[in-house]
Design an enzyme around this catalytic site. Structure first.
Site, short mmCIF file in Angstrom:
data_model
loop_
_atom_site.label_atom_id
_atom_site.label_comp_id
_atom_site.label_asym_id
_atom_site.label_seq_id
_atom_site.Cartn_x
_atom_site.Cartn_y
_atom_site.Cartn_z
N ARG A 152 -34.91 4.07 7.03
CA ARG A 152 -33.47 4.26 6.83
C ARG A 152 -33.19 5.40 5.87
O ARG A 152 -32.03 5.67 5.59
CB ARG A 152 -32.91 2.97 6.21
CG ARG A 152 -32.00 2.19 7.14
CD ARG A 152 -31.59 0.98 6.34
NE ARG A 152 -30.45 0.32 6.87
CZ ARG A 152 -30.53 -0.72 7.68
NH1 ARG A 152 -31.68 -1.13 8.15
NH2 ARG A 152 -29.42 -1.32 8.07
N ARG B 86 -21.98 -13.07 8.39
CA ARG B 86 -22.80 -12.47 7.32
C ARG B 86 -21.89 -11.88 6.25
O ARG B 86 -20.85 -11.29 6.57
CB ARG B 86 -23.68 -11.36 7.92
CG ARG B 86 -24.97 -11.87 8.48
CD ARG B 86 -25.73 -10.86 9.32
NE ARG B 86 -25.89 -9.54 8.76
CZ ARG B 86 -26.63 -8.56 9.32
NH1 ARG B 86 -27.28 -8.80 10.46
NH2 ARG B 86 -26.73 -7.38 8.76
N ARG C 266 -21.36 0.18 4.43
CA ARG C 266 -22.59 0.39 5.22
C ARG C 266 -22.49 1.65 6.07
O ARG C 266 -23.48 2.36 6.26
CB ARG C 266 -22.84 -0.84 6.12
CG ARG C 266 -23.34 -2.04 5.33
CD ARG C 266 -23.14 -3.32 6.08
NE ARG C 266 -24.04 -3.50 7.19
CZ ARG C 266 -23.86 -4.41 8.15
NH1 ARG C 266 -22.79 -5.19 8.13
NH2 ARG C 266 -24.72 -4.52 9.11
N LYS D 139 -28.88 -2.61 17.88
CA LYS D 139 -30.33 -2.40 17.80
C LYS D 139 -31.08 -3.73 17.90
O LYS D 139 -32.04 -3.86 18.65
CB LYS D 139 -30.72 -1.72 16.47
CG LYS D 139 -29.99 -0.41 16.21
CD LYS D 139 -30.40 0.20 14.89
CE LYS D 139 -30.06 -0.60 13.65
NZ LYS D 139 -28.62 -0.72 13.38
N ARG E 62 -19.16 -10.43 14.86
CA ARG E 62 -20.50 -11.06 14.96
C ARG E 62 -20.52 -12.41 14.26
O ARG E 62 -19.97 -12.58 13.18
CB ARG E 62 -21.56 -10.15 14.32
CG ARG E 62 -22.93 -10.83 14.27
CD ARG E 62 -24.06 -9.89 14.02
NE ARG E 62 -23.93 -9.13 12.81
CZ ARG E 62 -24.73 -8.11 12.48
NH1 ARG E 62 -25.71 -7.77 13.30
NH2 ARG E 62 -24.54 -7.45 11.36
P1 AP5 Z 1 -26.66 -6.25 16.57
O1 AP5 Z 1 -27.63 -6.17 17.70
O2 AP5 Z 1 -26.85 -7.35 15.57
O3 AP5 Z 1 -26.56 -4.82 15.87
P2 AP5 Z 1 -27.56 -4.10 14.90
O4 AP5 Z 1 -27.55 -2.65 15.24
O5 AP5 Z 1 -28.91 -4.78 14.90
O6 AP5 Z 1 -26.78 -4.31 13.54
P3 AP5 Z 1 -27.20 -4.90 12.14
O7 AP5 Z 1 -25.93 -5.11 11.37
O8 AP5 Z 1 -28.11 -6.08 12.22
O9 AP5 Z 1 -27.98 -3.69 11.60
P4 AP5 Z 1 -27.99 -3.16 10.23
O10 AP5 Z 1 -28.83 -1.97 10.47
O11 AP5 Z 1 -26.74 -2.90 9.50
O12 AP5 Z 1 -28.53 -4.41 9.41
P5 AP5 Z 1 -30.01 -4.88 9.08
O13 AP5 Z 1 -30.10 -6.28 9.41
O14 AP5 Z 1 -31.02 -3.91 9.61
O15 AP5 Z 1 -25.20 -6.33 17.21
C1 AP5 Z 1 -24.03 -6.43 16.38
C2 AP5 Z 1 -22.98 -7.29 17.10
O16 AP5 Z 1 -22.58 -6.64 18.32
C3 AP5 Z 1 -23.50 -8.68 17.51
O17 AP5 Z 1 -22.44 -9.59 17.36
C4 AP5 Z 1 -23.84 -8.53 19.00
O18 AP5 Z 1 -23.65 -9.73 19.68
C5 AP5 Z 1 -22.86 -7.45 19.47
N1 AP5 Z 1 -23.44 -6.56 20.46
C6 AP5 Z 1 -24.69 -6.02 20.44
N2 AP5 Z 1 -24.88 -5.23 21.50
C7 AP5 Z 1 -23.70 -5.25 22.21
C8 AP5 Z 1 -23.25 -4.62 23.40
N3 AP5 Z 1 -24.06 -3.79 24.10
N4 AP5 Z 1 -21.99 -4.85 23.83
C9 AP5 Z 1 -21.18 -5.68 23.14
N5 AP5 Z 1 -21.54 -6.33 22.00
C10 AP5 Z 1 -22.79 -6.11 21.53
O19 AP5 Z 1 -30.01 -4.65 7.49
C11 AP5 Z 1 -29.21 -5.44 6.65
C12 AP5 Z 1 -29.38 -4.96 5.22
O20 AP5 Z 1 -30.78 -5.09 4.81
C13 AP5 Z 1 -29.07 -3.48 4.96
O21 AP5 Z 1 -27.69 -3.23 4.77
C14 AP5 Z 1 -29.90 -3.22 3.68
O22 AP5 Z 1 -29.28 -3.77 2.56
C15 AP5 Z 1 -31.17 -4.01 3.96
N6 AP5 Z 1 -32.17 -3.21 4.66
C16 AP5 Z 1 -32.65 -3.41 5.92
N7 AP5 Z 1 -33.55 -2.47 6.24
C17 AP5 Z 1 -33.63 -1.65 5.16
C18 AP5 Z 1 -34.36 -0.45 4.89
N8 AP5 Z 1 -35.18 0.08 5.81
N9 AP5 Z 1 -34.22 0.13 3.69
C19 AP5 Z 1 -33.40 -0.39 2.76
N10 AP5 Z 1 -32.64 -1.50 2.95
C20 AP5 Z 1 -32.77 -2.12 4.14
#
Ligand code: AP5
Length: 210
Positions: free
Chosen positions: A88, A155, A166, A13, A122
């Protein structure tokens, strides 16, 4: 357009949102990034949420909704935005509906094996926060950011136990949003397995940039 990017952790995402934000000239608003910046700056919010985030659990709805409400009130979000990682939970989605109109929810579809491979590989730059992947998006020099030369790190929530947690949290609290938005006829599925350029092209076909 006001977009929500929905999908399991590691679905890509954030990677796609960064590209779409540039080509559509709208801000990429990642609640995870906002929390990580607060942790890095050791703000009161950062100190409060650090342990929750490291473990892979969710920050409370109250804190998260307030933060998003403030962010969406800023001037750069008045002509469209991408919400990445928010909402979420169903209560977050209901709160969002009282803040702003959502035009489209893009659901990133990928199986758990793909998630584990992406998250465990990652690496993130300590300096500028750029994301890489040891296999799919390697840096030119191992362990060093291509953009600013700083060291890369893993991370805490990308450790294997946290990834599994997660995924459980996603299934129980976030996946119900798929039906929530399907019923509102806002949901578009996108196959998140191909390379980012392929996904971007599919996205641009589905949502032509005016
Ligand atoms: P990446 O693009 O980073 O994936 P992502 O879907 O953004 O994954 P995240 O882990 O950042 O999302 P998340 O939802 O768990 O965490 P968030 O930061 O929102 O890609 C991942 C990897 O794959 C990278 O290495 C990339 O290079 C690779 N990749 C990407 N696309 C690719 C492709 N097409 N092909 C090959 N490789 C690829 O949240 C973190 C924490 O914050 C949560 O756990 C929670 O504690 C808190 N939080 C955040 N939002 C909320 C909320 N709304 N409510 C409550 N808590 C929240």
């Amino acid at each position: 357009m006001n977009f929500i990017f929905l999908g399991p952790p590691g679905a890509g995402k954030g990677t796609l949102a960064a590209k779409v934000a540039l080509s559509y000239n709208i801000p990429h608003i990642s609640t995870g990034e906002i929390f990580r910046a607060a942790i890095k700056a050791k703000t009161p919010l950062g100190l409060k949420v650090q342990a929750i985030i490291d473990s892979g659990s969710l920050v409370s709805d109250d804190i998260t909704v307030e933060l998003v409400k403030d962010r969406l009130a800023q001037s750069d979000a008045q002509n469209g935005f991408i919400l990445d990682g928010f909402p979420r939970t169903i209560p977050q989605a209901e709160a969002l509906a009282n803040i702003v109109k959502v035009d489209s929810v893009v659901n990133f579809d990928i199986a758990d094996e793909g998630v584990v491979e992406r998250l465990s590989g990652r690496r993130v730059c300590k300096g500028c926060g750029q994301n890489y992947h040891v296999k799919f998006m390697p840096t030119k020099v191992e362990g060093k950011c291509d953009s600013c030369g700083e060291d890369l790190y893993t991370r805490d929530d990308d450790k294997i136990e946290a990834i599994q947690h997660r995924l459980e949290v996603y299934r129980s609290q976030t996946a119900p949003l798929i039906d929530f938005y399907k019923e509102k006829e806002l949901l578009t599925d996108i196959d998140a397995r191909p390379a980012t350029e392929v996904i971007l092209s599919e996205f641009e076909n589905k949502f032509p940039c005016k």
